[in-house]
Write an enzyme that holds these catalytic residues in place. Structure first.
Site, PDB file in Angstrom:
ATOM      1  CE  LYS A 117       3.524   4.425   9.279  1.00  0.00           C
ATOM      2  NZ  LYS A 117       3.577   5.837   8.870  1.00  0.00           N
ATOM      3  CE  LYS A 200      -3.725   2.257   3.570  1.00  0.00           C
ATOM      4  NZ  LYS A 200      -3.446   3.319   4.563  1.00  0.00           N
ATOM      5  CE  LYS A 203       3.621   4.678  -0.615  1.00  0.00           C
ATOM      6  NZ  LYS A 203       3.725   6.103  -0.326  1.00  0.00           N
TER       7      LYS A 203
END
Length: 338
Positions: A117, A200, A203
């Site tokens: 991240k 993956k 959103k």
């Protein structure tokens, strides 16, 4: 020291950062609902975790209600499970600080999700993003949860939770916290992108066609599955034939998870079939399973006061479990309270 006995109890949570999508449903919510009745179940909208990256305040509140609506529309029963948002139970943050002082820097530096991240921008991300695995441990251990349903990508955090529990118990010569077990999901615990089966479903993807949003209507769900990326070959005669075909594997896994089947059962039915047969069948079945959830979510979102009431009642039930465990933790650590 005698091994303590803990009540079998499930805890898990979902971040309200952006809209719910199919990966959240199949990888988490559907499994959570299925565990109701097996043991005590506590489910959370982890809004404290969401603010490890900046959130628009109005969007955070809306997203919190959307996740709660997703839980409820999928079949979570507030009379059978506890459902609340994390920030309404202050003990999460309090125990999180104690665990910040138990966890070791070396453990945190090994957390692969932080590296993913933060990327090359690690010096500029929040301290919260770095330290959030210890808050996640607090979320779990605050309820003496014995089982946590997680995706494969979150298994490392449950292992850290076990390390923190073990070190706390060792340092304070107690057996107070359980060594929680991860419960890894079934055929579609990890849902991939509809346009790239190696990524993956997210959103935050560039195109809305990459994902199924849980608020998508029936026509949109059908269109996205019919246009999902596949490959030139028909479905194989056995599951091994999906090995180097990520898009095909993803669509078979989604069908299996939505229809409570194994990939082997799906291939037994559709092996040798072309995409002109399989994708419409997948689209029809997905609409039948997902459109009622989408409709109920929209109904709930139109009644925010009802969602807030359910979350508030859940938070009160959660505090009844959490506060005695936090108080005992303070006593073990030696915190003086007049």
């Amino acid at each position: 020291m005698t091994q303590a006995t803990f009540t079998p109890r499930v805890f898990s949570g979902i971040k309200p950062s952006g809209g719910l999508q199919l990966g959240n449903y199949l990888g988490a919510i559907k499994r959570f609902v299925g565990m109701q009745g097996e043991m005590e179940t506590i489910y959370c909208v982890v809004d404290l975790h969401a603010i490890t990256v900046w959130q628009d305040p109005q969007e955070l509140a809306r997203g919190t209600r959307e996740v709660a609506a997703g839980y409820l529309a999928a079949g979570l029963d507030p009379t059978k499970s506890i459902l609340f948002n994390q920030s309404q139970v202050a003990a999460h943050a309090e125990l999180g600080w104690i665990f910040n002082c138990v966890a070791r820097m070396g453990w945190m530096n090994r957390m692969t999700q932080f590296k993913d991240k933060a990327g090359k921008n690690a010096e500029n991300v929040s301290l919260g993003l770095y330290a959030y695995p210890s808050l996640m441990a607090a979320d779990i251990l605050l309820y003496h949860a014995t089982h946590v349903p997680v995706g494969e990508d979150q298994k490392q955090h449950v292992e850290l939770t076990r390390d923190i529990a073990a070190k706390f118990n060792h340092d304070y010569k107690t057996d107070f916290f359980p060594l929680t077990e991860p419960v890894i999901g079934g055929p579609a615990a990890r849902i991939m992108n509809l346009r790239d089966g190696t990524k993956k479903m997210s959103k935050s993807g560039e195109s809305d066609m990459e994902r199924i949003n849980m608020l998508d209507d029936a026509d949109t769900i059908a269109k996205k599955f019919k246009k999902a990326k596949s490959d030139p070959e028909p479905l194989p005669e056995n599951v091994e034939g999906l090995k180097d075909r990520p898009e095909a594997r993803n669509l078979v896994d989604i069908y299996a998870a939505l229809n409570d089947q194994t990939p082997e059962q799906v291939i037994a039915e559709f092996g040798g079939a072309g995409w002109g047969k399989f994708k419409p069948a997948l689209a029809d079945m997905a609409v039948a399973k997902l459109a009622p959830i989408s409709g109920e979510m929209k109904r709930l979102m139109d009644d925010p006061a009802e969602i807030d009431r359910i979350l508030g009642e859940g938070a009160a039930k959660a505090r009844e479990i959490a506060e005695p465990i936090l108080k005992k933790t303070y006593d073990i650590v030696g915190m003086l309270r007049s």
